[in-house]
Design an enzyme around this catalytic site. Sequence first.
Site, PDB file in Angstrom:
ATOM      1  N   HIS A  22       0.839  -1.208   0.000  1.00 53.40           N
ATOM      2  CA  HIS A  22       0.000   0.000   0.000  1.00 53.40           C
ATOM      3  C   HIS A  22       0.872   1.256   0.000  1.00 53.40           C
ATOM      4  CE1 HIS A  22      -3.056  -2.668   2.280  1.00 53.40           C
ATOM      5  NE2 HIS A  22      -3.607  -2.420   1.111  1.00 53.40           N
ATOM      6  N   LYS A  48     -15.713  -8.497   5.675  1.00 47.70           N
ATOM      7  CA  LYS A  48     -14.493  -9.002   6.299  1.00 47.70           C
ATOM      8  C   LYS A  48     -14.517  -8.614   7.767  1.00 47.70           C
ATOM      9  CE  LYS A  48     -11.837  -6.847   3.139  1.00 47.70           C
ATOM     10  NZ  LYS A  48     -10.729  -6.424   2.286  1.00 47.70           N
ATOM     11  N   ARG A  97      -2.318  -5.945  -8.351  1.00 53.76           N
ATOM     12  CA  ARG A  97      -1.153  -6.810  -8.137  1.00 53.76           C
ATOM     13  C   ARG A  97      -1.050  -7.896  -9.196  1.00 53.76           C
ATOM     14  NH1 ARG A  97      -3.176  -8.085  -2.273  1.00 53.76           N
ATOM     15  NH2 ARG A  97      -4.959  -8.213  -3.652  1.00 53.76           N
ATOM     16  N   SER A 135      -2.979  -7.426   3.041  1.00 49.85           N
ATOM     17  CA  SER A 135      -3.202  -7.279   4.481  1.00 49.85           C
ATOM     18  C   SER A 135      -3.665  -8.594   5.082  1.00 49.85           C
ATOM     19  CB  SER A 135      -4.273  -6.213   4.748  1.00 49.85           C
ATOM     20  OG  SER A 135      -3.864  -4.969   4.280  1.00 49.85           O
TER      21      SER A 135
HETATM   22  O1  PNS Z   1      -9.112  -2.833   0.498  1.00 51.60           O
HETATM   23  P1  PNS Z   1     -10.456  -3.251   0.008  1.00 51.60           P
HETATM   24  O2  PNS Z   1     -11.234  -3.898   1.109  1.00 51.60           O
HETATM   25  O3  PNS Z   1     -10.384  -4.080  -1.231  1.00 51.60           O
HETATM   26  O4  PNS Z   1     -11.221  -1.903  -0.383  1.00 51.60           O
HETATM   27  C1  PNS Z   1     -12.540  -1.928  -0.859  1.00 51.60           C
HETATM   28  C2  PNS Z   1     -13.146  -0.502  -0.778  1.00 51.60           C
HETATM   29  C3  PNS Z   1     -13.071   0.011   0.622  1.00 51.60           C
HETATM   30  C4  PNS Z   1     -12.374   0.419  -1.689  1.00 51.60           C
HETATM   31  C5  PNS Z   1     -14.617  -0.594  -1.248  1.00 51.60           C
HETATM   32  O5  PNS Z   1     -15.261  -1.576  -0.520  1.00 51.60           O
HETATM   33  C6  PNS Z   1     -15.344   0.731  -1.067  1.00 51.60           C
HETATM   34  O6  PNS Z   1     -15.171   1.629  -1.871  1.00 51.60           O
HETATM   35  N1  PNS Z   1     -16.181   0.823  -0.001  1.00 51.60           N
HETATM   36  C7  PNS Z   1     -16.938   2.009   0.310  1.00 51.60           C
HETATM   37  C8  PNS Z   1     -18.436   1.765   0.044  1.00 51.60           C
HETATM   38  C9  PNS Z   1     -18.730   1.886  -1.436  1.00 51.60           C
HETATM   39  O7  PNS Z   1     -18.601   2.934  -2.034  1.00 51.60           O
HETATM   40  N2  PNS Z   1     -19.125   0.760  -2.027  1.00 51.60           N
HETATM   41  C10 PNS Z   1     -19.387   0.659  -3.447  1.00 51.60           C
HETATM   42  C11 PNS Z   1     -18.103   0.343  -4.182  1.00 51.60           C
HETATM   43  S1  PNS Z   1     -18.352   0.155  -5.904  1.00 51.60           S
END
Ligand code: PNS
Length: 166
Positions: A22, A48, A97, A135
């Site tokens: 990150h 999660k 990745r 992570s």
């Molecule tokens: O590190 P991650 O868990 O892959 O990140 C995912 C994240 C946090 C970027 C995604 O879940 C997110 O944007 N969550 C906020 C809620 C939202 O906008 N959801 C719609 C996404 S299309």
Amino acid sequence: MSAIKSLVAIYPGSFDPITRGHEDIARRTLRIADTLLVAVAHTSSQAKKSLFPVEERVEMIREVFRGEDRVEAVAFDGLLVDFARQRGARMVIRGLRAVSDFEYELQMAQMNRELWSGLETVFLAPEVDFSFLSSSLVREVAGLGGDVERFVSPAVLARLNRKLGR
Ligand code: PNS
């Protein structure tokens, strides 16, 4: 004369905890954006169970980027597009990745575009040394007593050790 606007990028994620991968993506972003918001989601698309509460995840990111005044770490709730708009960010950064990341990332990028067309998603490739890093693997390896020192910053390692009672 046209006014030059500064480019604010937003790098959203769970960051549970932030890894060297990150960090690499965040530093690469600073080469193309003026400022970077590292945005820790209360609500992730993937269900999660987190190891660190969101406030502690934000604190760790602040510790990692201490002294870098172009990086701000914040928590956000609700939709990413709403938060990005509120904060004047028009570019979302996500790390890719491997090809296996692509399907989920493309789906999110397209959904976010449907929700707000003012936001562009930019994918960055991490340093190859970090292409296997996540992570969840750091949590698993650390939880089973493995050495994760080279995968996270010292500030994160200290918190992991404390959290895991070492
Ligand atoms: O590190 P991650 O868990 O892959 O990140 C995912 C994240 C946090 C970027 C995604 O879940 C997110 O944007 N969550 C906020 C809620 C939202 O906008 N959801 C719609 C996404 S299309």
